[in-house]
Write an enzyme that holds these catalytic residues in place. Structure first.
Site, PDB file in Angstrom:
ATOM      1  N   ASP A 154       3.421 -35.902 110.271  1.00 63.48           N
ATOM      2  CA  ASP A 154       2.124 -35.266 110.036  1.00 63.48           C
ATOM      3  C   ASP A 154       1.365 -35.109 111.350  1.00 63.48           C
ATOM      4  OD1 ASP A 154       1.541 -37.943 110.474  1.00 63.48           O
ATOM      5  OD2 ASP A 154       0.297 -38.180 108.696  1.00 63.48           O
ATOM      6  N   ASN A 173      -6.653 -45.154 101.360  1.00 62.24           N
ATOM      7  CA  ASN A 173      -6.807 -44.459 100.077  1.00 62.24           C
ATOM      8  C   ASN A 173      -5.453 -44.198  99.417  1.00 62.24           C
ATOM      9  OD1 ASN A 173      -5.837 -42.677 101.937  1.00 62.24           O
ATOM     10  ND2 ASN A 173      -7.161 -40.980 101.353  1.00 62.24           N
ATOM     11  N   HIS A 229      -2.896 -42.620 100.964  1.00 64.55           N
ATOM     12  CA  HIS A 229      -2.206 -41.403 101.414  1.00 64.55           C
ATOM     13  C   HIS A 229      -0.887 -41.738 102.117  1.00 64.55           C
ATOM     14  CE1 HIS A 229      -4.489 -41.033 105.561  1.00 64.55           C
ATOM     15  NE2 HIS A 229      -3.521 -41.896 105.637  1.00 64.55           N
ATOM     16  N   GLU A 238      -3.191 -36.506 100.768  1.00 65.63           N
ATOM     17  CA  GLU A 238      -4.416 -37.205 100.379  1.00 65.63           C
ATOM     18  C   GLU A 238      -4.579 -37.243  98.858  1.00 65.63           C
ATOM     19  OE1 GLU A 238      -6.121 -38.768 102.654  1.00 65.63           O
ATOM     20  OE2 GLU A 238      -6.793 -37.471 104.279  1.00 65.63           O
TER      21      GLU A 238
HETATM   22  C1  GLP Z   1      -2.926 -41.988 109.175  1.00 61.10           C
HETATM   23  C2  GLP Z   1      -1.672 -41.098 109.107  1.00 61.10           C
HETATM   24  C3  GLP Z   1      -0.565 -41.726 108.307  1.00 61.10           C
HETATM   25  C4  GLP Z   1      -0.585 -43.210 108.525  1.00 61.10           C
HETATM   26  C5  GLP Z   1      -1.814 -43.776 107.872  1.00 61.10           C
HETATM   27  C6  GLP Z   1      -2.032 -45.245 108.149  1.00 61.10           C
HETATM   28  O1  GLP Z   1      -4.068 -41.257 109.031  1.00 61.10           O
HETATM   29  N1  GLP Z   1      -1.942 -39.776 108.588  1.00 61.10           N
HETATM   30  O2  GLP Z   1       0.679 -41.138 108.634  1.00 61.10           O
HETATM   31  O3  GLP Z   1       0.559 -43.794 107.956  1.00 61.10           O
HETATM   32  O4  GLP Z   1      -2.962 -43.018 108.182  1.00 61.10           O
HETATM   33  O5  GLP Z   1      -2.467 -45.459 109.453  1.00 61.10           O
HETATM   34  P1  GLP Z   1      -2.490 -46.891 110.147  1.00 61.10           P
HETATM   35  O6  GLP Z   1      -1.077 -47.269 110.349  1.00 61.10           O
HETATM   36  O7  GLP Z   1      -3.225 -46.676 111.447  1.00 61.10           O
HETATM   37  O8  GLP Z   1      -3.193 -47.800 109.203  1.00 61.10           O
END
Ligand code: GLP
Length: 243
Positions: A70, A139, A141, A146
């Site tokens: 992403d 949340n 995702h 989302e």
């Molecule tokens: C981000 C990304 C995801 C990621 C998630 C968790 O916004 N879009 O691919 O897995 O949120 O992030 P983190 O590992 O910093 O908690």
């Protein structure tokens, strides 16, 4: 769903990296995907170390393609906090043995529709994914799939949720006014032969409980993984307390 509870972040990272290395080392060609964010940093570093050691993993990497999960719309590979830069700095630039092919997402593409088309085309051509490693947002995702996402979608552009907009401040050295994400779709993730979801820290405990012990609903996108036939959830003790 297989659950592996590790004693800390380091053990979670080593466990996930070893599983990824096993897939890369297996005979044949592979397509793999890792997430951005804070969670995968240790895993990606360990995975790079395993590749650089040589042997079967290094040999396997020459038969493996990598595709980004992403990206923030509005950020390019030069921008601090972009997922493409994360991939380059922590994975691609550190490998002594290169992947067979790499597909990064350009969040600055003039046509975002065409950028989704490029991502779909790469996965259609070389996929399905042999391994999709995922983090989880607060949340629920997956990538930028989302709340409310259509589970049937492939690559698409999606408005960032309010939760993501709050959390994103931690990734950038200055305030960014980002509104959209571009992401592999749930269709890509569910078609993967193996999914590994990694999470650490007490702040992820509540969403893990909703995702893996609650109903399957697009209000919590990660809950769809309950229907994946080969999903391993690798978490540290703090994240596992409600599972
Ligand atoms: C981000 C990304 C995801 C990621 C998630 C968790 O916004 N879009 O691919 O897995 O949120 O992030 P983190 O590992 O910093 O908690």
């Amino acid at each position: 769903m297989n659950l592996i509870v590790c004693k800390n972040y380091e053990e979670m990272s080593l466990t996930a990296a070893a599983q990824a290395a096993d897939i890369v080392s297996a005979p044949g060609e592979h397509l793999i995907s890792f997430p951005g964010g804070d969670t995968p940093l240790g895993m990606v570093r360990e995975f790079s170390r395993l590749v650089n050691k040589g042997g079967g993993v290094a040999e396997g990497i020459s038969r493996t393609r990598y595709v980004q999960l992403d990206e923030w719309v509005g950020l390019g590979a030069e921008d601090a906090g972009s997922c493409a830069r994360f991939n380059q700095e922590n994975l691609l630039n550190n490998l002594r043995h290169p992947f067979l092919g790499v597909h990064l997402i350009d969040g600055l593409a003039a046509s975002l529709e065409a950028e989704c088309g490029r991502l779909n085309a790469f996965i259609d051509r070389h996929g399905p994914l042999d391994l999709s490693v995922l983090g989880i947002g607060l949340n629920g995702h997956l990538g930028f799939n989302e709340e409310g996402v259509d589970f049937e979608k492939t690559a698409h552009i999606i408005p960032l949720s309010e939760t993501t907009k709050k959390v994103m401040r931690k990734y950038f050295d200055r305030d960014r006014d980002l509104e959209y994400g571009i992401t592999q779709g749930i269709r890509h993730i569910m078609a993967a032969k193996k999914v590994i979801l990694i999470a650490n820290g007490a702040h992820k405990a509540a969403i893990l409980k909703r995702a893996f012990t609650g109903p399957v609903t697009n209000a919590v996108p990660a809950s769809i993984l309950q229907r994946h036939g080969n999903c391993t959830v690798i978490v540290d003790r703090d994240a596992a307390v409600e599972l």
